[in-house]
Enzyme design. Sequence first.
Site, PDB file in Angstrom:
ATOM      1  N   LYS A  18      60.196  95.690 -86.450  1.00 17.69           N
ATOM      2  CA  LYS A  18      59.482  96.855 -85.916  1.00 17.69           C
ATOM      3  C   LYS A  18      58.367  97.336 -86.859  1.00 17.69           C
ATOM      4  O   LYS A  18      58.331  96.962 -88.043  1.00 17.69           O
ATOM      5  CB  LYS A  18      60.492  97.982 -85.661  1.00 17.69           C
ATOM      6  CG  LYS A  18      61.475  97.696 -84.532  1.00 17.69           C
ATOM      7  CD  LYS A  18      62.376  98.907 -84.310  1.00 17.69           C
ATOM      8  CE  LYS A  18      63.324  98.711 -83.146  1.00 17.69           C
ATOM      9  NZ  LYS A  18      64.167  99.914 -82.940  1.00 17.69           N
ATOM     10  N   TYR A  58      61.633  98.185 -73.110  1.00 17.25           N
ATOM     11  CA  TYR A  58      62.577  99.299 -73.245  1.00 17.25           C
ATOM     12  C   TYR A  58      62.856  99.989 -71.904  1.00 17.25           C
ATOM     13  O   TYR A  58      63.262 101.154 -71.888  1.00 17.25           O
ATOM     14  CB  TYR A  58      62.047 100.309 -74.274  1.00 17.25           C
ATOM     15  CG  TYR A  58      62.279  99.886 -75.714  1.00 17.25           C
ATOM     16  CD1 TYR A  58      63.553  99.572 -76.180  1.00 17.25           C
ATOM     17  CD2 TYR A  58      61.226  99.808 -76.626  1.00 17.25           C
ATOM     18  CE1 TYR A  58      63.778  99.190 -77.501  1.00 17.25           C
ATOM     19  CE2 TYR A  58      61.428  99.431 -77.950  1.00 17.25           C
ATOM     20  CZ  TYR A  58      62.717  99.125 -78.379  1.00 17.25           C
ATOM     21  OH  TYR A  58      62.939  98.757 -79.682  1.00 17.25           O
ATOM     22  N   PHE A  66      63.778 110.367 -75.614  1.00 15.34           N
ATOM     23  CA  PHE A  66      62.982 109.763 -76.695  1.00 15.34           C
ATOM     24  C   PHE A  66      62.087 108.616 -76.219  1.00 15.34           C
ATOM     25  O   PHE A  66      61.427 107.966 -77.041  1.00 15.34           O
ATOM     26  CB  PHE A  66      63.900 109.283 -77.825  1.00 15.34           C
ATOM     27  CG  PHE A  66      64.922 108.234 -77.412  1.00 15.34           C
ATOM     28  CD1 PHE A  66      64.585 106.890 -77.303  1.00 15.34           C
ATOM     29  CD2 PHE A  66      66.234 108.601 -77.152  1.00 15.34           C
ATOM     30  CE1 PHE A  66      65.507 105.930 -76.927  1.00 15.34           C
ATOM     31  CE2 PHE A  66      67.181 107.654 -76.770  1.00 15.34           C
ATOM     32  CZ  PHE A  66      66.812 106.313 -76.665  1.00 15.34           C
ATOM     33  N   ARG A  94      73.515  91.477 -84.189  1.00 14.09           N
ATOM     34  CA  ARG A  94      73.858  92.907 -84.047  1.00 14.09           C
ATOM     35  C   ARG A  94      74.655  93.383 -85.274  1.00 14.09           C
ATOM     36  O   ARG A  94      74.438  94.480 -85.769  1.00 14.09           O
ATOM     37  CB  ARG A  94      74.668  93.149 -82.768  1.00 14.09           C
ATOM     38  CG  ARG A  94      73.924  92.898 -81.472  1.00 14.09           C
ATOM     39  CD  ARG A  94      72.823  93.881 -81.169  1.00 14.09           C
ATOM     40  NE  ARG A  94      73.272  95.250 -80.974  1.00 14.09           N
ATOM     41  CZ  ARG A  94      72.492  96.240 -80.526  1.00 14.09           C
ATOM     42  NH1 ARG A  94      71.223  96.015 -80.224  1.00 14.09           N
ATOM     43  NH2 ARG A  94      72.952  97.461 -80.394  1.00 14.09           N
ATOM     44  N   ARG A 111      70.025  98.004 -91.370  1.00  9.49           N
ATOM     45  CA  ARG A 111      69.750  99.432 -91.150  1.00  9.49           C
ATOM     46  C   ARG A 111      70.466 100.305 -92.168  1.00  9.49           C
ATOM     47  O   ARG A 111      69.947 101.338 -92.589  1.00  9.49           O
ATOM     48  CB  ARG A 111      70.148  99.806 -89.721  1.00  9.49           C
ATOM     49  CG  ARG A 111      69.173  99.252 -88.673  1.00  9.49           C
ATOM     50  CD  ARG A 111      69.753  99.300 -87.286  1.00  9.49           C
ATOM     51  NE  ARG A 111      68.773  99.094 -86.232  1.00  9.49           N
ATOM     52  CZ  ARG A 111      69.074  98.978 -84.948  1.00  9.49           C
ATOM     53  NH1 ARG A 111      70.339  99.020 -84.562  1.00  9.49           N
ATOM     54  NH2 ARG A 111      68.131  98.797 -84.048  1.00  9.49           N
ATOM     55  N   ASN A 121      64.275 102.389 -87.444  1.00 16.57           N
ATOM     56  CA  ASN A 121      65.457 101.617 -87.851  1.00 16.57           C
ATOM     57  C   ASN A 121      65.177 100.113 -87.954  1.00 16.57           C
ATOM     58  O   ASN A 121      66.081  99.293 -87.890  1.00 16.57           O
ATOM     59  CB  ASN A 121      66.640 101.922 -86.921  1.00 16.57           C
ATOM     60  CG  ASN A 121      66.349 101.556 -85.484  1.00 16.57           C
ATOM     61  OD1 ASN A 121      65.324 100.951 -85.183  1.00 16.57           O
ATOM     62  ND2 ASN A 121      67.259 101.889 -84.589  1.00 16.57           N
ATOM     63  N   HIS A 124      64.873  95.276 -83.905  1.00 18.03           N
ATOM     64  CA  HIS A 124      65.489  95.192 -82.581  1.00 18.03           C
ATOM     65  C   HIS A 124      66.212  93.857 -82.485  1.00 18.03           C
ATOM     66  O   HIS A 124      65.687  92.830 -82.908  1.00 18.03           O
ATOM     67  CB  HIS A 124      64.434  95.246 -81.471  1.00 18.03           C
ATOM     68  CG  HIS A 124      64.983  94.852 -80.127  1.00 18.03           C
ATOM     69  ND1 HIS A 124      65.648  95.751 -79.319  1.00 18.03           N
ATOM     70  CD2 HIS A 124      65.042  93.648 -79.493  1.00 18.03           C
ATOM     71  CE1 HIS A 124      66.063  95.108 -78.229  1.00 18.03           C
ATOM     72  NE2 HIS A 124      65.714  93.841 -78.306  1.00 18.03           N
ATOM     73  N   GLU A 135      64.589  89.309 -72.402  1.00 18.94           N
ATOM     74  CA  GLU A 135      63.668  89.785 -73.437  1.00 18.94           C
ATOM     75  C   GLU A 135      62.848  88.636 -74.016  1.00 18.94           C
ATOM     76  O   GLU A 135      61.651  88.788 -74.274  1.00 18.94           O
ATOM     77  CB  GLU A 135      64.458  90.484 -74.551  1.00 18.94           C
ATOM     78  CG  GLU A 135      65.097  91.790 -74.090  1.00 18.94           C
ATOM     79  CD  GLU A 135      65.986  92.437 -75.148  1.00 18.94           C
ATOM     80  OE1 GLU A 135      66.551  93.494 -74.863  1.00 18.94           O
ATOM     81  OE2 GLU A 135      66.129  91.864 -76.256  1.00 18.94           O
TER      82      GLU A 135
HETATM   83  P1  IDP Z   1      69.571  99.462 -80.521  1.00 16.41           P
HETATM   84  O1  IDP Z   1      68.166  99.227 -81.063  1.00 16.41           O
HETATM   85  O2  IDP Z   1      70.590  99.562 -81.642  1.00 16.41           O
HETATM   86  O3  IDP Z   1      69.974  98.486 -79.455  1.00 16.41           O
HETATM   87  P2  IDP Z   1      69.244 101.442 -78.400  1.00 16.41           P
HETATM   88  O4  IDP Z   1      70.269 102.472 -78.044  1.00 16.41           O
HETATM   89  O5  IDP Z   1      69.061 100.284 -77.463  1.00 16.41           O
HETATM   90  O6  IDP Z   1      69.570 100.929 -79.870  1.00 16.41           O
HETATM   91  O7  IDP Z   1      67.868 102.205 -78.575  1.00 16.41           O
HETATM   92  C1  IDP Z   1      66.661 101.474 -78.659  1.00 16.41           C
HETATM   93  C2  IDP Z   1      65.814 102.080 -79.758  1.00 16.41           C
HETATM   94  O8  IDP Z   1      65.416 103.391 -79.368  1.00 16.41           O
HETATM   95  C3  IDP Z   1      66.529 102.284 -81.096  1.00 16.41           C
HETATM   96  O9  IDP Z   1      66.554 101.129 -81.884  1.00 16.41           O
HETATM   97  C4  IDP Z   1      65.679 103.366 -81.722  1.00 16.41           C
HETATM   98  O10 IDP Z   1      64.480 102.833 -82.286  1.00 16.41           O
HETATM   99  C5  IDP Z   1      65.310 104.216 -80.528  1.00 16.41           C
HETATM  100  N1  IDP Z   1      66.230 105.352 -80.361  1.00 16.41           N
HETATM  101  C6  IDP Z   1      67.516 105.302 -79.935  1.00 16.41           C
HETATM  102  N2  IDP Z   1      68.055 106.538 -79.915  1.00 16.41           N
HETATM  103  C7  IDP Z   1      67.068 107.382 -80.310  1.00 16.41           C
HETATM  104  C8  IDP Z   1      66.997 108.819 -80.487  1.00 16.41           C
HETATM  105  O11 IDP Z   1      67.960 109.546 -80.267  1.00 16.41           O
HETATM  106  N3  IDP Z   1      65.784 109.308 -80.933  1.00 16.41           N
HETATM  107  C9  IDP Z   1      64.705 108.510 -81.200  1.00 16.41           C
HETATM  108  N4  IDP Z   1      64.739 107.178 -81.037  1.00 16.41           N
HETATM  109  C10 IDP Z   1      65.897 106.619 -80.605  1.00 16.41           C
HETATM  110 MG    MG Z   2      69.315  98.238 -77.511  1.00 15.34          MG
END
Ligand code: IDP
Ligand code: MG
Length: 157
Positions: A18, A58, A66, A94, A111, A121, A124, A135
Amino acid sequence: MQAKQSNPNEQRSLVLIKPDAIQRGLAGEIISRLERRGLKIVAMKMLQMDKTLAQRHYAIHKDKAFFNELVNFITSSPIIALVFQGKDAVEIIRQTMGETDPAKALPGTIRGDFGLDIEHNLIHGSDSVENASKEINLFFSAEEIFDYHKDIDRWAG
Ligand code: IDP
Ligand code: MG
């Protein structure tokens, strides 16, 4: 289209390095950690995601509060997209990434070691084999994904 894969547990997963990882000079560290877990890079490119690609990638989060922030962030700087292949690649990636929120991610995960907050973070990784396939198709054509053997795979039998 996926090339033939000999091991039935052999999977492919999409990884995005990212914008925050690129900005902080952590791309090599992150790719290296995944390589050292024995996963094989079968596709890789640098690109700047546009809003359309970000919204498609996404799409599952389109109703979340968000979502706009996430699309703005992921399009804010170039990223590196990769396809990693290996036994149980989806789950292994993961685990190596750690929890979405770096505050909850265990030390030793990407992370947990480097993440700043839940948005920034660093990485992805696809969350299922089914989503991985969708994807990968968003980011790579069949010609951009390589089917090759590493000698070490032969040694491992
Ligand atoms: P993941 O990346 O661990 O699969 P997901 O729940 O799929 O997590 O969320 C996708 C991305 O959205 C996260 O990696 C993060 O960058 C962002 N994200 C998730 N939750 C939040 C939030 O509460 N605030 C801001 N960004 C968020
Ligand atoms: Mg995800």
